[in-house]
Scaffold this active site. Structure first.
Site, PDB file in Angstrom:
ATOM      1  N   ASP A  14       0.816  -1.220   0.000  1.00  0.00           N
ATOM      2  CA  ASP A  14       0.000   0.000   0.000  1.00  0.00           C
ATOM      3  C   ASP A  14       0.854   1.276   0.000  1.00  0.00           C
ATOM      4  O   ASP A  14       1.718   1.458   0.866  1.00  0.00           O
ATOM      5  CB  ASP A  14      -0.905   0.040   1.234  1.00  0.00           C
ATOM      6  CG  ASP A  14      -1.791  -1.198   1.368  1.00  0.00           C
ATOM      7  OD1 ASP A  14      -1.322  -2.307   1.064  1.00  0.00           O
ATOM      8  OD2 ASP A  14      -2.944  -1.038   1.792  1.00  0.00           O
ATOM      9  N   GLU A  45      -4.778   1.982  -2.660  1.00  0.00           N
ATOM     10  CA  GLU A  45      -6.004   2.367  -1.926  1.00  0.00           C
ATOM     11  C   GLU A  45      -5.806   3.551  -0.973  1.00  0.00           C
ATOM     12  O   GLU A  45      -6.767   4.191  -0.589  1.00  0.00           O
ATOM     13  CB  GLU A  45      -6.564   1.167  -1.148  1.00  0.00           C
ATOM     14  CG  GLU A  45      -5.700   0.764   0.039  1.00  0.00           C
ATOM     15  CD  GLU A  45      -6.487   0.122   1.174  1.00  0.00           C
ATOM     16  OE1 GLU A  45      -7.696  -0.085   1.043  1.00  0.00           O
ATOM     17  OE2 GLU A  45      -5.858  -0.157   2.214  1.00  0.00           O
ATOM     18  N   ASN A  46      -4.544   3.825  -0.581  1.00  0.00           N
ATOM     19  CA  ASN A  46      -4.278   4.931   0.357  1.00  0.00           C
ATOM     20  C   ASN A  46      -3.447   6.044  -0.287  1.00  0.00           C
ATOM     21  O   ASN A  46      -2.895   6.891   0.414  1.00  0.00           O
ATOM     22  CB  ASN A  46      -3.514   4.419   1.581  1.00  0.00           C
ATOM     23  CG  ASN A  46      -4.174   3.243   2.251  1.00  0.00           C
ATOM     24  OD1 ASN A  46      -3.656   2.131   2.202  1.00  0.00           O
ATOM     25  ND2 ASN A  46      -5.316   3.461   2.861  1.00  0.00           N
ATOM     26  N   HIS A  74     -10.312   0.882   1.144  1.00  0.00           N
ATOM     27  CA  HIS A  74     -10.312   2.348   0.993  1.00  0.00           C
ATOM     28  C   HIS A  74     -10.504   2.810  -0.450  1.00  0.00           C
ATOM     29  O   HIS A  74     -10.463   4.016  -0.712  1.00  0.00           O
ATOM     30  CB  HIS A  74      -9.011   2.934   1.546  1.00  0.00           C
ATOM     31  CG  HIS A  74      -8.936   2.901   3.041  1.00  0.00           C
ATOM     32  ND1 HIS A  74      -9.786   3.638   3.845  1.00  0.00           N
ATOM     33  CD2 HIS A  74      -8.141   2.198   3.888  1.00  0.00           C
ATOM     34  CE1 HIS A  74      -9.499   3.400   5.114  1.00  0.00           C
ATOM     35  NE2 HIS A  74      -8.513   2.527   5.165  1.00  0.00           N
ATOM     36  N   HIS A 182      -2.968  -4.663   3.104  1.00  0.00           N
ATOM     37  CA  HIS A 182      -3.910  -4.050   4.060  1.00  0.00           C
ATOM     38  C   HIS A 182      -3.327  -3.798   5.435  1.00  0.00           C
ATOM     39  O   HIS A 182      -3.601  -2.747   6.013  1.00  0.00           O
ATOM     40  CB  HIS A 182      -5.203  -4.865   4.213  1.00  0.00           C
ATOM     41  CG  HIS A 182      -6.151  -4.296   5.232  1.00  0.00           C
ATOM     42  ND1 HIS A 182      -6.824  -3.104   5.035  1.00  0.00           N
ATOM     43  CD2 HIS A 182      -6.530  -4.739   6.473  1.00  0.00           C
ATOM     44  CE1 HIS A 182      -7.583  -2.848   6.096  1.00  0.00           C
ATOM     45  NE2 HIS A 182      -7.416  -3.808   6.984  1.00  0.00           N
ATOM     46  N   HIS A 184      -0.296  -3.140   6.256  1.00  0.00           N
ATOM     47  CA  HIS A 184       0.799  -2.167   6.128  1.00  0.00           C
ATOM     48  C   HIS A 184       2.058  -2.604   6.875  1.00  0.00           C
ATOM     49  O   HIS A 184       2.985  -1.811   7.011  1.00  0.00           O
ATOM     50  CB  HIS A 184       0.385  -0.768   6.608  1.00  0.00           C
ATOM     51  CG  HIS A 184      -0.664  -0.113   5.771  1.00  0.00           C
ATOM     52  ND1 HIS A 184      -0.820   1.253   5.697  1.00  0.00           N
ATOM     53  CD2 HIS A 184      -1.608  -0.622   4.959  1.00  0.00           C
ATOM     54  CE1 HIS A 184      -1.820   1.544   4.892  1.00  0.00           C
ATOM     55  NE2 HIS A 184      -2.325   0.417   4.431  1.00  0.00           N
TER      56      HIS A 184
HETATM   57 FE   LIG Z   1      -4.006   0.196   3.091  1.00  0.00          FE
HETATM   58 FE   LIG Z   2      -6.962  -1.588   3.442  1.00  0.00          FE
END
Ligand SMILES: [Fe+2]
Ligand SMILES: [Fe+2]
Length: 286
Positions: A14, A45-46, A74, A182, A184
């Site tokens: 991510d 997603e981030n 996200h 997810h 991280h």
């Molecule tokens: Fe994430």
């Molecule tokens: Fe996530």
């Protein structure tokens, strides 16, 4: 055909906000020509200030050389993605969501001398009421296999056991490489998995980690993260803007004829600040 008889697929965990985008950009810029991977995939997603991905940042990521961008819980945080996700070619969202949502969770990408199918799924344990990833997976793999044996899966999930269990299922289906995303936090369990028959070599890591601010709470500002947890109030989370960055990625070596993965290399790097740091102006955090 890429160098040798193999293709190299590089996946970035991510990307969190501007520090995440800059960390990946710097990493790619510093690769030697002979180190350039054949396929670059990243979870985005981030990428827009920690939440979602606006179209401008999607373009920024593709312009720095990322071929495919995957998503997660996200993905929908910035409403504009609903308007542009079906107009771009290289952006996936988890497949196991209601079919009424725009976008797609599986696509085959043609690189000329080989093709790669990329699948994006999201977990159910501690994640929310998503449809079963197990029920979608076999159908998607069979769909991709009609075009290519090279199959990559980003499984966006919280629970390590759910990711490892799905990985073993993937080896029975003939997936080439699977990453978890997810949490991280990069796990140190990268390996080549085999199915019960000792066949179908699949590269795997439970979580690829994140790209972004090194001194942070999974990419977010330490003080606002602590305040939120201590007070239990819904305090706004900000992306951490510390100047030391981190890169978390995983590289897979895959035979494009068979789809078998022979090597998994985990990458975890700390990038020291540049003299002229693009994060110096906090007003330009996005
Ligand atoms: Fe994430
Ligand atoms: Fe996530």
């Amino acid at each position: 055909m890429p160098s040798g008889d193999f293709i190299h697929v590089l996946f970035f965990g991510d990307l969190v906000g501007k520090p995440g985008r800059k960390a990946v950009e710097r990493y790619l810029q510093n690769l030697l020509p002979q180190e350039k991977p054949d396929v670059i995939i990243a979870n985005g997603e981030n990428a827009t200030h920690g939440f979602g991905l606006i179209e401008r940042h999607y373009r920024e990521l593709t312009e720095m050389g990322i071929h495919v961008i995957t998503g997660g819980n996200h993905t929908w945080d910035r409403k504009e993605i609903v308007d542009y996700i079906d107009t771009v070619d290289n952006l996936l969202r988890p497949d196991n969501v209601p079919a009424t949502l725009p976008g797609t969770g599986c696509r085959v990408f043609d690189f000329g001398s080989f093709k790669i199918g990329v699948i994006n799924l999201i977990g159910q344990v501690f994640m929310g009421n998503y449809n079963s990833p197990w029920e979608r997976l076999e159908m998607l793999v069979n769909q991709v296999k009609k075009e290519t044996p090279v199959i990559f899966l980003d499984f966006h999930a919280e629970a390590t056991a759910e990711k490892i269990a799905l990985a073993h299922h993937c080896t029975s289906l003939g997936v080439s490489a699977m990453v978890g995303t997810h949490t991280h936090v990069q796990t140190a369990d990268e390996r080549v998995l085999l199915n019960a028959m000792g066949q179908n070599q699949m590269g795997f890591i439970t979580d690829a980690g994140f790209n972004g601010a090194y001194n942070s709470v999974i990419g977010m500002d330490i003080d606002s993260s602590m305040l939120r947890l201590k007070s239990m109030l819904p305090a706004r989370l900000e992306v951490a803007l510390t100047h030391t960055l981190q890169v978390n990625a995983v590289q897979f070596k895959i035979n494009p004829e068979t789809g078998q993965c022979s090597t998994v290399q985990r990458i975890s790097k700390r990038l020291e600040p540049l003299l002229c740091n693009p994060l110096d102006n906090p007003d330009k955090a996005e």
